[in-house]
Design a protein around this motif. Structure first.
Motif, PDB file in Angstrom:
ATOM      1  N   VAL A 159     -15.991  31.256 -74.246  1.00  0.00           N
ATOM      2  CA  VAL A 159     -16.417  32.622 -74.520  1.00  0.00           C
ATOM      3  C   VAL A 159     -16.510  33.411 -73.218  1.00  0.00           C
ATOM      4  O   VAL A 159     -17.127  32.977 -72.252  1.00  0.00           O
ATOM      5  CB  VAL A 159     -17.778  32.641 -75.245  1.00  0.00           C
ATOM      6  N   LEU A 160     -15.868  34.593 -73.234  1.00  0.00           N
ATOM      7  CA  LEU A 160     -15.927  35.548 -72.129  1.00  0.00           C
ATOM      8  C   LEU A 160     -16.591  36.808 -72.654  1.00  0.00           C
ATOM      9  O   LEU A 160     -16.377  37.195 -73.803  1.00  0.00           O
ATOM     10  CB  LEU A 160     -14.524  35.897 -71.639  1.00  0.00           C
ATOM     11  N   PHE A 161     -17.386  37.482 -71.818  1.00  0.00           N
ATOM     12  CA  PHE A 161     -17.978  38.750 -72.229  1.00  0.00           C
ATOM     13  C   PHE A 161     -18.145  39.654 -71.018  1.00  0.00           C
ATOM     14  O   PHE A 161     -18.215  39.196 -69.884  1.00  0.00           O
ATOM     15  CB  PHE A 161     -19.295  38.554 -72.994  1.00  0.00           C
ATOM     16  N   LEU A 162     -18.170  40.964 -71.290  1.00  0.00           N
ATOM     17  CA  LEU A 162     -18.179  41.982 -70.247  1.00  0.00           C
ATOM     18  C   LEU A 162     -19.543  42.631 -70.140  1.00  0.00           C
ATOM     19  O   LEU A 162     -20.155  42.972 -71.156  1.00  0.00           O
ATOM     20  CB  LEU A 162     -17.134  43.049 -70.590  1.00  0.00           C
ATOM     21  N   THR A 163     -20.012  42.822 -68.904  1.00  0.00           N
ATOM     22  CA  THR A 163     -21.252  43.556 -68.673  1.00  0.00           C
ATOM     23  C   THR A 163     -21.082  44.503 -67.497  1.00  0.00           C
ATOM     24  O   THR A 163     -20.309  44.246 -66.579  1.00  0.00           O
ATOM     25  CB  THR A 163     -22.452  42.627 -68.371  1.00  0.00           C
ATOM     26  N   SER A 164     -21.836  45.588 -67.530  1.00  0.00           N
ATOM     27  CA  SER A 164     -21.904  46.508 -66.396  1.00  0.00           C
ATOM     28  C   SER A 164     -22.726  45.847 -65.297  1.00  0.00           C
ATOM     29  O   SER A 164     -23.707  45.141 -65.575  1.00  0.00           O
ATOM     30  CB  SER A 164     -22.562  47.813 -66.837  1.00  0.00           C
ATOM     31  N   LEU A 165     -22.353  46.099 -64.046  1.00  0.00           N
ATOM     32  CA  LEU A 165     -23.095  45.511 -62.929  1.00  0.00           C
ATOM     33  C   LEU A 165     -24.543  45.995 -62.872  1.00  0.00           C
ATOM     34  O   LEU A 165     -25.404  45.296 -62.348  1.00  0.00           O
ATOM     35  CB  LEU A 165     -22.398  45.837 -61.607  1.00  0.00           C
ATOM     36  N   VAL A 166     -24.809  47.189 -63.396  1.00  0.00           N
ATOM     37  CA  VAL A 166     -26.161  47.745 -63.306  1.00  0.00           C
ATOM     38  C   VAL A 166     -26.976  47.556 -64.588  1.00  0.00           C
ATOM     39  O   VAL A 166     -28.124  47.987 -64.663  1.00  0.00           O
ATOM     40  CB  VAL A 166     -26.123  49.245 -62.923  1.00  0.00           C
ATOM     41  N   ALA A 167     -26.404  46.910 -65.594  1.00  0.00           N
ATOM     42  CA  ALA A 167     -27.107  46.714 -66.864  1.00  0.00           C
ATOM     43  C   ALA A 167     -28.239  45.698 -66.710  1.00  0.00           C
ATOM     44  O   ALA A 167     -28.137  44.758 -65.922  1.00  0.00           O
ATOM     45  CB  ALA A 167     -26.129  46.239 -67.936  1.00  0.00           C
ATOM     46  N   PRO A 168     -29.313  45.873 -67.479  1.00  0.00           N
ATOM     47  CA  PRO A 168     -30.424  44.911 -67.415  1.00  0.00           C
ATOM     48  C   PRO A 168     -29.992  43.477 -67.693  1.00  0.00           C
ATOM     49  O   PRO A 168     -30.476  42.546 -67.045  1.00  0.00           O
ATOM     50  CB  PRO A 168     -31.401  45.411 -68.481  1.00  0.00           C
ATOM     51  N   HIS A 169     -29.073  43.269 -68.644  1.00  0.00           N
ATOM     52  CA  HIS A 169     -28.663  41.898 -68.949  1.00  0.00           C
ATOM     53  C   HIS A 169     -27.898  41.269 -67.787  1.00  0.00           C
ATOM     54  O   HIS A 169     -27.994  40.064 -67.578  1.00  0.00           O
ATOM     55  CB  HIS A 169     -27.886  41.806 -70.267  1.00  0.00           C
ATOM     56  N   SER A 170     -27.179  42.048 -66.998  1.00  0.00           N
ATOM     57  CA  SER A 170     -26.516  41.497 -65.798  1.00  0.00           C
ATOM     58  C   SER A 170     -27.556  41.051 -64.785  1.00  0.00           C
ATOM     59  O   SER A 170     -27.458  39.961 -64.216  1.00  0.00           O
ATOM     60  CB  SER A 170     -25.587  42.543 -65.167  1.00  0.00           C
ATOM     61  N   ARG A 171     -28.552  41.896 -64.559  1.00  0.00           N
ATOM     62  CA  ARG A 171     -29.648  41.542 -63.646  1.00  0.00           C
ATOM     63  C   ARG A 171     -30.341  40.267 -64.139  1.00  0.00           C
ATOM     64  O   ARG A 171     -30.619  39.348 -63.356  1.00  0.00           O
ATOM     65  CB  ARG A 171     -30.639  42.705 -63.573  1.00  0.00           C
ATOM     66  N   ASN A 172     -30.582  40.207 -65.445  1.00  0.00           N
ATOM     67  CA  ASN A 172     -31.269  39.045 -66.008  1.00  0.00           C
ATOM     68  C   ASN A 172     -30.464  37.768 -65.780  1.00  0.00           C
ATOM     69  O   ASN A 172     -31.014  36.732 -65.395  1.00  0.00           O
ATOM     70  CB  ASN A 172     -31.494  39.237 -67.508  1.00  0.00           C
TER      71      ASN A 172
ATOM     72  N   PHE B  41     -17.963  46.448 -63.409  1.00  0.00           N
ATOM     73  CA  PHE B  41     -18.167  45.539 -64.531  1.00  0.00           C
ATOM     74  C   PHE B  41     -17.843  44.121 -64.093  1.00  0.00           C
ATOM     75  O   PHE B  41     -17.041  43.907 -63.185  1.00  0.00           O
ATOM     76  CB  PHE B  41     -17.275  45.916 -65.716  1.00  0.00           C
ATOM     77  N   SER B  42     -18.446  43.160 -64.759  1.00  0.00           N
ATOM     78  CA  SER B  42     -18.148  41.744 -64.530  1.00  0.00           C
ATOM     79  C   SER B  42     -17.782  41.087 -65.850  1.00  0.00           C
ATOM     80  O   SER B  42     -18.340  41.420 -66.893  1.00  0.00           O
ATOM     81  CB  SER B  42     -19.366  41.001 -63.961  1.00  0.00           C
ATOM     82  N   ILE B  43     -16.875  40.141 -65.766  1.00  0.00           N
ATOM     83  CA  ILE B  43     -16.588  39.269 -66.907  1.00  0.00           C
ATOM     84  C   ILE B  43     -17.342  37.973 -66.660  1.00  0.00           C
ATOM     85  O   ILE B  43     -17.222  37.371 -65.590  1.00  0.00           O
ATOM     86  CB  ILE B  43     -15.080  39.015 -67.066  1.00  0.00           C
ATOM     87  N   TRP B  44     -18.111  37.587 -67.637  1.00  0.00           N
ATOM     88  CA  TRP B  44     -18.900  36.359 -67.570  1.00  0.00           C
ATOM     89  C   TRP B  44     -18.279  35.313 -68.485  1.00  0.00           C
ATOM     90  O   TRP B  44     -17.662  35.649 -69.491  1.00  0.00           O
ATOM     91  CB  TRP B  44     -20.333  36.625 -68.038  1.00  0.00           C
ATOM     92  N   LYS B  45     -18.463  34.050 -68.116  1.00  0.00           N
ATOM     93  CA  LYS B  45     -17.992  32.929 -68.934  1.00  0.00           C
ATOM     94  C   LYS B  45     -19.198  32.074 -69.316  1.00  0.00           C
ATOM     95  O   LYS B  45     -20.039  31.755 -68.475  1.00  0.00           O
ATOM     96  CB  LYS B  45     -16.993  32.081 -68.161  1.00  0.00           C
ATOM     97  N   LEU B  46     -19.257  31.709 -70.581  1.00  0.00           N
ATOM     98  CA  LEU B  46     -20.349  30.876 -71.085  1.00  0.00           C
ATOM     99  C   LEU B  46     -19.965  29.406 -71.039  1.00  0.00           C
ATOM    100  O   LEU B  46     -18.887  29.028 -71.496  1.00  0.00           O
ATOM    101  CB  LEU B  46     -20.678  31.269 -72.527  1.00  0.00           C
ATOM    102  N   SER B  47     -20.854  28.601 -70.485  1.00  0.00           N
ATOM    103  CA  SER B  47     -20.738  27.140 -70.558  1.00  0.00           C
ATOM    104  C   SER B  47     -21.753  26.691 -71.598  1.00  0.00           C
ATOM    105  O   SER B  47     -22.951  26.599 -71.307  1.00  0.00           O
ATOM    106  CB  SER B  47     -21.042  26.496 -69.210  1.00  0.00           C
ATOM    107  N   PRO B  48     -21.305  26.446 -72.834  1.00  0.00           N
ATOM    108  CA  PRO B  48     -22.266  26.175 -73.910  1.00  0.00           C
ATOM    109  C   PRO B  48     -22.949  24.822 -73.780  1.00  0.00           C
ATOM    110  O   PRO B  48     -22.342  23.837 -73.380  1.00  0.00           O
ATOM    111  CB  PRO B  48     -21.414  26.240 -75.176  1.00  0.00           C
ATOM    112  N   GLN B  49     -24.221  24.822 -74.144  1.00  0.00           N
ATOM    113  CA  GLN B  49     -25.016  23.604 -74.194  1.00  0.00           C
ATOM    114  C   GLN B  49     -25.424  23.279 -75.627  1.00  0.00           C
ATOM    115  O   GLN B  49     -25.786  22.156 -75.922  1.00  0.00           O
ATOM    116  CB  GLN B  49     -26.286  23.757 -73.337  1.00  0.00           C
TER     117      GLN B  49
END
Length: 174
Positions: free
Chosen positions: A63-76, A141-149
């Motif tokens: 899973v890949l997902f996009l976030t803004s660099l300044v968004a709260p979820h990116s900071r989190n 923006f950043s693309i994030w990758k999930l490593s599922p557990q």
């Protein structure tokens, strides 16, 4: 004859149906989703923080997902990369099931996320979200990758199979 109160988009497999391949269905949801709900831990308060993000699977089913660099979820996620995402896909391939998400197949994945900038991941994300190419390529923006557990799938009360993270693995993609 009885009918269900809520019309089903995804027909329920009879309990104990040996023909229902829950692992393939899980991979299909991940492969076809375009939006997901993202839950992070707020870095300032410690409370859950929930938002929607554009998402896609790469060619390995990650899973890949996009976030803004300044968004709260990116900071989190920079402070604490643990998260959960929930993805929906209905039989028409539409995310969010035309306003009826509880009748559609959905999967919750929990794990760790990290920013990815590999050309393959960027290409895979943009193949699902062509209109976002300018935003991704111009920065901000950043693309994030999930490593599922962990993984849990739901598609109505009868589609709650026991699944393992291994069911998402590359060798199992179909």
């Amino acid at each position: 004859m009885t009918s269900s109160i809520t019309p089903r988009i995804v027909p329920a497999a009879p309990a104990g149906d040996q023909d229902f391949d829950s692992a393939s269905y899980l991979r299909r949801i991940v492969r076809e989703m375009r939006v997901c709900a993202l839950a992070t831990t707020d870095s300032q308060t410690g409370y859950p923080y929930l938002t929607s993000v554009n998402a896609a699977a790469n060619r390995r089913g990650q899973v890949l997902f996009l976030t803004s660099l300044v968004a709260p979820h990116s900071r989190n996620m920079r402070k604490d990369p643990r998260l959960s995402i929930m993805c929906y896909v209905d039989e028409s391939g539409e995310s969010w099931a035309h306003g009826r998400p509880l009748t559609a197949g959905r999967v919750t994945l929990s794990g760790m996320a990290h920013v990815t900038d590999t050309p393959e991941d960027i290409e895979d994300f943009l193949s699902a979200h062509k209109k976002l190419s300018v935003a991704v390529k111009n920065g901000g923006f950043s693309i994030w990758k999930l490593s599922p557990q962990g993984v849990e799938m739901m598609g109505g009360p009868r589609l709650a199979p026991e699944l393992r993270v291994e069911d998402l693995k590359i060798s199992n993609l179909s």
